[in-house]
Design an enzyme around this catalytic site. Structure first.
Site, PDB file in Angstrom:
ATOM      1  N   GLY A  43       0.784  -1.199  -0.075  1.00  0.00           N
ATOM      2  CA  GLY A  43       0.239  -0.092   0.099  1.00  0.00           C
ATOM      3  C   GLY A  43       0.962   1.183  -0.053  1.00  0.00           C
ATOM      4  O   GLY A  43       1.997   1.344   0.492  1.00  0.00           O
ATOM      5  N   GLN A  48       2.660   9.905   0.909  1.00  0.00           N
ATOM      6  CA  GLN A  48       4.040   9.471   1.377  1.00  0.00           C
ATOM      7  C   GLN A  48       4.911   9.631  -0.206  1.00  0.00           C
ATOM      8  O   GLN A  48       6.123   9.212   0.029  1.00  0.00           O
ATOM      9  CB  GLN A  48       3.770   7.807   1.224  1.00  0.00           C
ATOM     10  N   CYS A  86       5.092  -0.043   7.335  1.00  0.00           N
ATOM     11  CA  CYS A  86       4.484   1.181   6.521  1.00  0.00           C
ATOM     12  C   CYS A  86       6.009   1.556   5.746  1.00  0.00           C
ATOM     13  O   CYS A  86       7.186   1.418   6.298  1.00  0.00           O
ATOM     14  CB  CYS A  86       4.111   2.143   7.346  1.00  0.00           C
ATOM     15  N   LEU A  87       5.815   1.866   4.483  1.00  0.00           N
ATOM     16  CA  LEU A  87       7.000   2.253   3.637  1.00  0.00           C
ATOM     17  C   LEU A  87       7.669   3.797   4.187  1.00  0.00           C
ATOM     18  O   LEU A  87       8.685   3.938   3.988  1.00  0.00           O
ATOM     19  CB  LEU A  87       6.443   2.597   2.261  1.00  0.00           C
ATOM     20  N   HIS A 128      -5.215   1.682   7.113  1.00  0.00           N
ATOM     21  CA  HIS A 128      -3.896   2.170   7.034  1.00  0.00           C
ATOM     22  C   HIS A 128      -3.542   3.243   6.159  1.00  0.00           C
ATOM     23  O   HIS A 128      -3.045   4.464   6.552  1.00  0.00           O
ATOM     24  CB  HIS A 128      -2.856   0.877   7.201  1.00  0.00           C
ATOM     25  N   GLU A 129      -4.069   3.051   4.951  1.00  0.00           N
ATOM     26  CA  GLU A 129      -3.604   4.041   3.962  1.00  0.00           C
ATOM     27  C   GLU A 129      -4.527   5.266   4.375  1.00  0.00           C
ATOM     28  O   GLU A 129      -4.063   6.449   4.032  1.00  0.00           O
ATOM     29  CB  GLU A 129      -3.858   3.331   2.432  1.00  0.00           C
ATOM     30  N   HIS A 132      -3.229   7.583   6.593  1.00  0.00           N
ATOM     31  CA  HIS A 132      -2.215   8.478   5.895  1.00  0.00           C
ATOM     32  C   HIS A 132      -2.702   9.856   5.364  1.00  0.00           C
ATOM     33  O   HIS A 132      -2.209  10.930   5.534  1.00  0.00           O
ATOM     34  CB  HIS A 132      -1.604   7.889   4.700  1.00  0.00           C
TER      35      HIS A 132
HETATM   36 ZN    ZN Z   1       1.951   3.377   5.838  1.00  0.00          ZN
END
Ligand code: ZN
Length: 166
Positions: A43, A48, A86-87, A128-129, A132
Site C-alpha cells: 500500500g 508518502q 509502513c514504507l 492504514h492508507e 495517511h
Molecule cells: Zn503507511
C-alpha cells in the site's frame, strides 16, 4: 518516486479531495503503483510520495492493483490485531488493533463510485492508507510500551525524514 519517511512534514499535512480525475491524476496513480511494487510494499498513499491528495494504491492480492480516490469508511465492525509495516517506517513492524470488517465508498480511476464490504488484509490495508490521508501514522496507533521499545529506531527514521525536507 521518492518515499517520504516519518519526520517529513508532508506526512502530517492536510490533504485535499481529488476534484477532477485528470490524466495527470491517473499518471500519478500509475507511478505510485510502480513505486509501491519496487519498494516493495502492499500500500502507498499520496502524501508518502509528496502529494497532499486523498488517494492511495494497494496490492493486497497477487495481480490486483486498487486505485482508491476520495475514500470514506461508512461502517466498521469487529476488531483484529495485525503486525503492520509502513514504507515511511523502514524495518519497523508493530501490532495494531483495527476493525476487521469495513464498508467503504470511493472512486476508481474512471471516476466510478464503488461501495464495497471487505475484511482481511484488504480492509486492514485500506484503513492504514486512509490514516495517511488524515496525517495519522503508524506510531500514532501504538501504545506507550510499544513506542518505548522502538524509540531508538524511530528517532533514526525521524532524523532521515526531517532531512528529506518536504
Ligand atoms: Zn503507511
Amino acid at each position: 518516486m521518492e518515499i517520504y519517511k516519518f519526520g517529513s512534514e508532508i506526512l502530517r499535512a492536510e490533504t485535499q479531495s481529488v476534484e477532477d480525475i485528470t490524466d495527470e491524476i491517473r499518471d500519478l496513480l500509475d507511478d505510485m503503483i510502480e513505486t509501491m511494487i519496487l519498494a516493495p510494499g502492499i500500500g502507498l498513499a499520496a502524501p508518502q510520495v509528496g502529494h497532499d491528495l486523498r488517494m492511495f494504491v494497494m496490492n493486497t492480492e497477487e495481480n490486483q492493483f486498487d486505485k482508491i480516490i476520495n475514500p470514506v469508511v461508512l461502517e466498521a465492525e469487529g476488531v483484529s490485531t495485525f503486525n503492520e509495516g509502513c514504507l515511511s517506517f523502514p524495518e519497523i513492524f508493530a501490532d495494531v488493533a483495527r476493525p476487521d470488517w469495513i464498508k467503504v465508498r470511493y472512486l476508481n480511476e474512471d471516476g466510478e463510485e464503488l461501495e464495497l464490504e471487505r475484511d482481511g488484509l484488504w480492509a486492514r490495508c485500506f484503513q492504514h492508507e486512509l490514516d495517511h490521508l488524515d496525517g495519522r501514522l503508524l506510531v500514532d496507533n501504538l501504545t506507550q510500551k510499544q513506542l518505548r521499545k522502538m524509540r531508538e529506531e524511530l528517532n533514526q527514521i525521524e532524523n532521515l525524514g526531517r532531512q528529506q525536507n518536504k
